[in-house]
Write a protein that holds these residues in place. Structure first.
Motif, PDB file in Angstrom:
ATOM      1  N   PHE A 410       0.823  -1.207   0.000  1.00 54.95           N
ATOM      2  CA  PHE A 410       0.000   0.000   0.000  1.00 54.95           C
ATOM      3  C   PHE A 410       0.857   1.256   0.000  1.00 54.95           C
ATOM      4  CE2 PHE A 410      -3.632   2.380   2.361  1.00 54.95           C
ATOM      5  CZ  PHE A 410      -4.231   2.726   1.164  1.00 54.95           C
ATOM      6  N   GLN A 411       2.142   1.089   0.202  1.00 53.93           N
ATOM      7  CA  GLN A 411       3.128   2.169   0.151  1.00 53.93           C
ATOM      8  C   GLN A 411       2.820   3.278   1.162  1.00 53.93           C
ATOM      9  OE1 GLN A 411       3.916   3.267  -3.944  1.00 53.93           O
ATOM     10  NE2 GLN A 411       5.562   4.640  -3.331  1.00 53.93           N
ATOM     11  N   SER A 412       2.373   2.867   2.340  1.00 52.57           N
ATOM     12  CA  SER A 412       2.088   3.836   3.393  1.00 52.57           C
ATOM     13  C   SER A 412       3.311   4.025   4.278  1.00 52.57           C
ATOM     14  CB  SER A 412       0.929   3.343   4.264  1.00 52.57           C
ATOM     15  OG  SER A 412       0.784   4.151   5.426  1.00 52.57           O
ATOM     16  N   ILE A 413       3.592   5.265   4.671  1.00 51.66           N
ATOM     17  CA  ILE A 413       4.601   5.463   5.701  1.00 51.66           C
ATOM     18  C   ILE A 413       3.946   5.244   7.064  1.00 51.66           C
ATOM     19  CG2 ILE A 413       5.806   7.127   4.235  1.00 51.66           C
ATOM     20  CD1 ILE A 413       4.996   9.318   6.220  1.00 51.66           C
ATOM     21  N   GLY A 414       4.768   4.941   8.044  1.00 50.90           N
ATOM     22  CA  GLY A 414       4.281   4.766   9.403  1.00 50.90           C
ATOM     23  C   GLY A 414       4.053   3.330   9.826  1.00 50.90           C
ATOM     24  N   GLY A 439       9.509  10.910   9.316  1.00 52.57           N
ATOM     25  CA  GLY A 439       8.060  11.035   9.221  1.00 52.57           C
ATOM     26  C   GLY A 439       7.342   9.796   9.704  1.00 52.57           C
ATOM     27  N   GLY A 440       7.768   8.635   9.229  1.00 52.94           N
ATOM     28  CA  GLY A 440       7.153   7.377   9.643  1.00 52.94           C
ATOM     29  C   GLY A 440       7.396   7.074  11.108  1.00 52.94           C
ATOM     30  N   ALA A 441       8.586   7.427  11.609  1.00 50.82           N
ATOM     31  CA  ALA A 441       8.893   7.185  13.024  1.00 50.82           C
ATOM     32  C   ALA A 441       7.943   7.971  13.920  1.00 50.82           C
ATOM     33  CB  ALA A 441      10.346   7.569  13.326  1.00 50.82           C
TER      34      ALA A 441
END
Length: 549
Positions: A410-414, A439-441
């Motif tokens: 899904f190529q989502s960050i986080g 950002g994901g962290a």
């Protein structure tokens, strides 16, 4: 016994060992029933994290993932993780309380929500059918490799079952029915693929997630046909140790791998859809090359790239049958001197680059190579999404296909930290390494407490460029303002220490001595590596990635 207790008992009897979730009033009893049945319950701090943990656990353990969430907002919080699992065909069962009365604040169309993201919505509708419906949900998840939302209406959960039931007997039938028989290929398809292999002078095998069980058979066939070996990103490490291993095909491919795959006259995708990422938007496959796919899913044979031949069947069975039909071993693509070229240039860390470290920031390539040198070989690497992701994915090596967990459909960050937690629970024999962007962290920050509470000896590496780097490097060169995607510095090391981590800040390679010291110590606390990385340039794979948007 109430229905909620029966749900937990049936799943426990099916052999479920671990479940993840966040407990509220609507899933309190079913979660306790799981625990009473001997299932380990891992409490997350956010339902999105819980679902991704279960997804990663299923990928790395080979067992179905189980998630337990509250009705309404508990489920909506889980949707991104649910979507990732559904897109990846992860066998997963999400147990969600359900408020069926429209007057309830918690009421939404949960079945419609699940269907919209590709999951299979199911429901326990009554006490007398509850056991059968739970067993069916588990069977669909495992046998069909689907992500199932099992809605548990609150009134049905509280209803009493009439009479006893034999959970062990029901589970035995369920588990037996969940074992899908290995799919034999059609009689005419194997000879046709054997003919393609006999005619090929430069064959390349690209193995995906559906081939992770078939290394031995694929290597045996490759040895007879002279094929080179590559993988999709999710199957990275499958051929590690082979002198013909090109590592990952697609946007992450090394220059040498790109050259060799483009030079192939036959490309076979084994349990691999050959999507835009794995083929570099098609540029890695020569217009003169023939293409074949072997997959359990007939739909995968028609997806993404045109094929000259599609074979429906188990990868291992097809490879074994082919080995008996392709004839005597041939040199194929394995020309003299090529193994030496692959050894010298088949990994990104061996490709020369200009180290851009300086000004209090470390080049992400230098950081990743330094970590690769320090970390023990028996590791399991989970990587979040973002501009940074290619560096840990390709500069930090993995020992085999069980060393890389890549939740990127899904190529989502986080999702990276939760992915690492689920993988760590599945494989406690390996050092878990989470590679995250800043950002994901910060999106997944709450689960740092989960890492500490579980006592995981995890290394969390944050590649911090103080920005959403993908957007900076995509829009910045065109003169667009970037104030919405850049941020002031944050002391993530201090934040991690406040939650119980050990932490080091890395601005140059010598700062990695703190990582070495932690590795040599008792590892009684997890370690966060706050790496201040350079951000002058977008990563090499970034512009190609944006082509798919």
């Amino acid at each position: 016994m109430i229905v909620a207790e029966a749900v937990g008992r049936v799943l426990a009897a099916c052999g479920v060992e671990t479940a993840f979730g966040v407990v509220g009033s609507g899933n309190f009893h079913v979660t306790n029933a799981l625990r009473a049945g001997g299932v380990r319950f891992v409490a997350a701090r956010h339902e999105g994290g819980a679902t991704t943990m279960a997804d990663a656990y299923a990928r790395m353990s080979g067992q179905a993932g189980i998630v337990s969430v509250h009705q309404g907002p508990g489920l909506t919080n889980a949707v991104t993780g649910l979507t990732e699992a559904a897109k990846s065909r992860t066998p997963l069962v999400v147990l969600a309380g359900e408020a069926t009365e429209p007057s309830s604040n918690f009421h939404i169309d949960q079945a419609g929500l699940a269907a919209a993201v590709g999951a299979v919505p199911m429901r326990v509708t009554s006490a007398d059918r509850a056991v059968e419906q739970v067993a069916r949900a588990y069977r669909v998840a495992v046998r069909e490799r689907r992500t199932v939302l099992l809605n548990l209406p609150l009134d049905v959960q509280a209803a009493s079952l009439d009479g006893p039931f034999d959970a062990a007997e029901i589970a035995a039938r369920t588990v037996d029915a969940s074992r899908a028989p290995a799919v034999e290929p059609s009689p005419g398809e194997v000879p046709a693929l054997a003919q393609l292999l006999r005619e090929a002078e430069r064959p390349v095998f690209v193995a995906g997630r559906g081939a992770r069980h078939a290394r031995r058979g694929l290597e045996k066939l490759a040895d007879r046909t002279g094929a080179l070996l590559a993988t999709s990103a999710v199957a990275r490490g499958l051929f590690r140790g082979s002198p013909w291993d090109l590592d990952v095909s697609g946007g992450f491919a090394t220059p040498l791998a790109t050259e060799l795959i483009q030079g192939a006259d036959l490309v076979i995708g084994w349990g691999c859809a050959l999507n835009m990422w794995t083929t570099g938007h098609g540029r890695l496959i020569s217009p003169h090359a023939k293409v074949a796919k072997v997959d359990l899913d007939p739909a995968a044979l028609k997806a993404y790239v045109p094929v000259d031949l599609g074979v429906v069947g188990d990868v291992g069975l097809v490879a074994s049958a082919l080995a008996d039909q392709v004839g005597a071993p041939v040199e194929g693509y394995r020309r003299p001197g090529l193994a030496a070229r692959i050894r010298a240039g088949g990994r990104w860390r061996t490709v020369a680059y200009e180290d851009e470290s300086g000004g209090g920031r470390i080049d992400p390539r230098t950081l990743s190579i330094g970590l690769d040198d320090l970390l023990p070989r028996e590791r399991i690497l989970a990587v979040d999404s973002g501009n940074f992701m290619g560096y840990p994915s390709m500069f930090i090596d993995v020992p085999d296909e069980s060393g890389f967990c890549f939740t990127q459909a899904f190529q989502s960050i986080g999702l990276g930290l939760a992915t690492a937690i689920g993988a760590a629970v599945a494989r406690p024999d390996r050092l878990p390494v989470a590679a995250l962007g800043d950002g994901g962290a910060l999106m997944g920050l709450a689960e740092l407490e989960t890492v500490v509470r579980l006592g995981l000896p995890m290394v969390v590496v944050v590649y911090d460029d103080e920005a959403y780097g993908a957007e900076v490097h995509h829009f910045g060169p065109h003169g667009h303002p970037l104030e919405t995607v850049t941020f002031p510095p944050a002391d993530l090391a201090a934040t991690a220490r406040g939650l119980g981590f050990a932490a080091v800040t890395v601005r140059e390679r010598t700062d990695l001595s703190g990582v070495a010291a932690w590795l040599e110590g008792p590892r009684d606390r997890p370690l966060l590596v706050h790496a201040k990385v350079t951000g002058e340039h977008g990563s090499w794979w970034l512009e190609e990635a944006f082509k798919g948007h």
